[in-house]
Motif scaffolding. Structure first.
Motif, PDB file in Angstrom:
ATOM      1  N   ILE A   1       1.835   9.133  -5.995  1.00 31.87           N
ATOM      2  CA  ILE A   1       2.298  10.518  -5.801  1.00 31.87           C
ATOM      3  C   ILE A   1       3.351  10.880  -6.844  1.00 31.87           C
ATOM      4  CG2 ILE A   1       3.515  12.060  -4.213  1.00 31.87           C
ATOM      5  CD1 ILE A   1       2.150  10.532  -1.914  1.00 31.87           C
TER       6      ILE A   1
ATOM      7  N   ILE B   1       1.087   4.077  -2.859  1.00 32.90           N
ATOM      8  CA  ILE B   1       0.880   5.499  -2.562  1.00 32.90           C
ATOM      9  C   ILE B   1       2.034   6.330  -3.110  1.00 32.90           C
ATOM     10  CG2 ILE B   1       0.756   7.192  -0.703  1.00 32.90           C
ATOM     11  CD1 ILE B   1      -0.725   5.025   0.939  1.00 32.90           C
TER      12      ILE B   1
ATOM     13  N   ASN C   1       0.824  -1.204   0.000  1.00 26.95           N
ATOM     14  CA  ASN C   1       0.000   0.000   0.000  1.00 26.95           C
ATOM     15  C   ASN C   1       0.856   1.250   0.000  1.00 26.95           C
ATOM     16  OD1 ASN C   1      -2.304  -1.556  -0.011  1.00 26.95           O
ATOM     17  ND2 ASN C   1      -2.598  -1.479   2.227  1.00 26.95           N
ATOM     18  N   ASN C   2       1.906   1.211   0.826  1.00 29.56           N
ATOM     19  CA  ASN C   2       2.819   2.370   0.874  1.00 29.56           C
ATOM     20  C   ASN C   2       3.482   2.596  -0.480  1.00 29.56           C
ATOM     21  OD1 ASN C   2       2.205   2.783   3.557  1.00 29.56           O
ATOM     22  ND2 ASN C   2       3.981   1.643   4.332  1.00 29.56           N
TER      23      ASN C   2
END
Length: 667
Positions: free
Chosen positions: A61, A57, A53-54
């Motif tokens: 970004i 993300i 998930n990180n």
């Protein structure tokens, strides 16, 4: 009686109970272990899920940030993204933050802006991207290979897009449209203020450590170079008319025949094409080119005349493009000159000069056309105009010097000839210009400088040697100043002349005493002082009938000397020189001949008469012949008290073949 242990109440059955106990215990341990493993697996899965998930993300970004940067580059043209990547590949990793700060306009003040956290986060993303892009693991060569040409707008100190405190740090992108900073110096540009710093005051820039540039001149960027090339590139004038556009493919097909030197096929092709499309200037022009090609291949003057007519027709067509008209007139004039039609060639060149009054090449050729007709005054005006338009044009300079030299303005001719020959421009490196420059220097008492000019020209291969400066030569011929009759192959000629020298002398004296007006004054401006006259009997292999009627016996003797009477690069003549005469050092025009002198009247009073050839001195004797090569520099003094009379007889060089005697151009 058997005693029973308290732990073994059931006797033999106790072993079974014990086994069951251990089995149960083992099952419990296995269950606990399994539960622990399941718990560990769940934790690992949770950790992996969080990491995924990180990562997603971060990638999201990054995509947003990169998309913004690329979009801004393409739409606004305000961020040289790829350019910064390429430039960044040439700097240290520690300097990457400075370039990153110019990459995106996320320069939020973390102490004042409400989006403090976002500003810090995006700035850290900047640093992450920059360090990734400019890390040592990225291949610099691969970045250079794909260096793009992008539209850039310099970001200056007052820009609303990138705000900086430039009082204490250098701006990464110069605000000067013509930067004077060298590329080597740009490698260590000071880092801009760190946007992730919470302090209001920007970080102090490091002092740059510029490398010594290899070239002191400012180097242009690729973008500037491309722009300069596009602006300076001139559009080539068109030679295609509207009628030509209808048959471009057919014109190209015929043009390929010309390129392959298929003259006859090309002529037939364009003859039909120009008949089918009579309003096509290009088809008619190519017809003229094919006719000229056939004329050259077949050595046909009638076909060359037809080519001249065709080029004339092209130049007179109302729909002929100006550039094609120019090419047609140039082609016409060249063919007219080749056929010896010098006056029509001059008129064609005059027409060209009217159409292109500032075309240096056309004006220079016009001057040559005038010179070939002996119109030196008109040529001088043309070259004066060329030098007004282009003061350093080498071709015009040497020809202006040539005109002045032949007009007797020796001192005035020197600077023109000197500057022209030193320019090394096309058309200036000819022996005749060095010949006249050296002669002008010698006649103005600059003997040393004249010798240097001759030596320089000989080193360039324009003269056979410092002394042998003839211009129309056959290279393989032997060369030396003086020859014996045996070496020259004319023993019988010499014997015949020496046996009949008195008869020859009497005929010469008869015409000299009865009518001195029969002798012509020397016309080549070779005389320094005194009086020097000549009476020709044979010139360029042809008999001077009128003069030979006055000297029949002499001409009868000469006609039995075919290598003399038939020497197309020489002459036979009486030469009379009066006391006080000096002839400048000079050379004959060709090495294809040798020159015999027969002494007829040789005074011995005073300082006498003498000739110096290549530094070796000789004098004459009555009734005797000596032979020298007049392509070597020679000089004459007549310092006796009475006239000197000799017979000059030119003969073919002994190394000249019979074929060459017939085919060499007459001089």
């Amino acid at each position: 009686m058997t005693s029973i242990h308290p732990g073994n109440l059931h006797g033999t059955g106790d072993r079974t109970n014990k086994s069951r106990y251990h089995y149960a215990r083992q099952r419990v341990q296995e269950a606990q272990k399994s539960k622990m493993e399941e718990s560990d697996g769940a934790r690992r899965e949770e950790t992996a899920r969080k990491q995924t998930n990180n990562g997603l993300i971060v990638i999201l970004i990054l995509m947003i940030v990169l998309t913004w940067g690329i979009a801004a580059t393409a739409y606004f043209g305000v961020i040289d993204y790829k350019g910064l990547v390429v430039r960044g590949s040439r700097i240290k990793v520690t300097d990457a933050a400075g370039y990153a700060s110019a990459l995106y306009p996320f320069q939020y003040d973390s102490a004042r802006h409400p989006l403090k956290a976002i500003g810090k986060f995006l700035t850290s993303i900047d640093d992450y991207i920059t360090n990734f892009l400019f890390s040592s693991e990225v291949s610099t060569n691969s970045l250079k290979k794909h260096r793009p040409i992008v539209r850039t707008i310099p970001l200056n100190k007052e820009s609303n897009i990138v705000k900086r405190d430039t009082s204490k740090s250098e701006s990464v992108v110069s605000d000067d449209p013509n930067p004077t900073k060298k590329p080597a110096e740009e490698k260590d540009v000071a880092k801009a203020s760190d946007p992730s710093n919470d302090k209001d005051k920007p970080r102090k820039a490091k002092s740059p450590q510029p490398k010594q540039p290899k070239d002191s001149s400012t180097k242009k960027t690729k973008q500037e170079t491309v722009k300069t090339n596009e602006s300076t590139k001139k559009k080539k004038p068109s030679t295609v008319s509207e009628e030509d556009k209808k048959i471009l493919n057919k014109l190209k097909e015929g043009e390929r025949l010309l390129e392959k030197k298929k003259g006859t096929e090309a002529w037939k092709y364009f003859k039909k094409l120009s008949a089918d499309y009579p309003e096509s200037p290009k088809a008619r022009f190519y017809r003229g080119k094919s006719e000229a090609m056939v004329a050259e291949q077949q050595k046909s003057n009638p076909m060359l005349t037809q080519a001249i007519t065709t080029f004339t027709e092209v130049s007179e067509m109302s729909n002929c493009p100006k550039e094609l008209q120019k090419q047609a007139l140039i082609a016409k004039g060249e063919r007219e000159s080749f056929l010896g039609r010098m006056k029509p060639a001059l008129q064609t060149q005059i027409e060209l000069a009217k159409l292109y009054p500032k075309d240096i090449g056309i004006l220079n050729k016009l001057g040559v056309r005038y010179l070939m007709l002996g119109k030196n005054t008109a040529a001088k005006k043309v070259y004066a105009e060329v030098l007004r338009l282009s003061p350093n044009d080498g071709f015009a300079l040497v020809h202006m010097g040539f005109i002045l030299k032949n007009a007797g303005e020796w001192a005035e001719s020197v600077p023109y000839l000197m500057r022209g020959t030193e320019s090394n421009e096309q058309g200036t490196q000819e022996g005749k210009f060095y010949f006249h420059l050296g002669d002008a220097l010698y006649r103005t008492n600059q003997t040393k400088e004249a010798e240097q000019v001759y030596e320089k020209a000989a080193a360039k291969g324009l003269f056979r040697s410092k002394y042998q400066r003839s211009l129309y030569n056959v290279d393989r011929l032997r060369g030396k100043p003086f020859w014996t009759p045996e070496e020259a192959g004319v023993k019988d000629y010499v014997r015949r002349l020496e046996l009949n020298w008195k008869l020859i002398r009497d005929e010469a004296m008869a015409i000299l005493n009865t009518d001195t007006g029969l002798f012509d004054g020397e016309s080549e401006s070779l005389r320094d002082t005194g009086e020097w006259k000549q009476f020709p009997l044979f010139q360029r292999g042809r008999k001077e009938e009128a003069n030979c009627r006055r000297t029949p016996k002499t001409c009868n003797i000469l006609e039995r000397m075919p290598n003399a009477a038939g020497c197309r690069r020489g002459q036979v003549k009486f030469s009379v020189m009066m006391p006080g005469t000096h002839v400048w050092p000079h050379t004959g025009p060709t090495n294809c001949r040798l020159r015999m002198h027969l002494g007829l009247v040789i005074p011995t009073t005073g300082s006498g008469t003498r000739l110096t050839c290549a530094g070796e001195m000789r004098t004459w004797q009555e009734g005797k012949v000596w032979i020298f090569d007049d392509s070597f520099e020679h000089e004459v003094w007549q310092q006796a008290d009475s006239l000197r009379l000799i017979l000059i007889v030119d003969i073919w060089h002994p190394d000249i073949t019979e074929h060459e005697k017939k085919t060499l151009t007459a001089i």
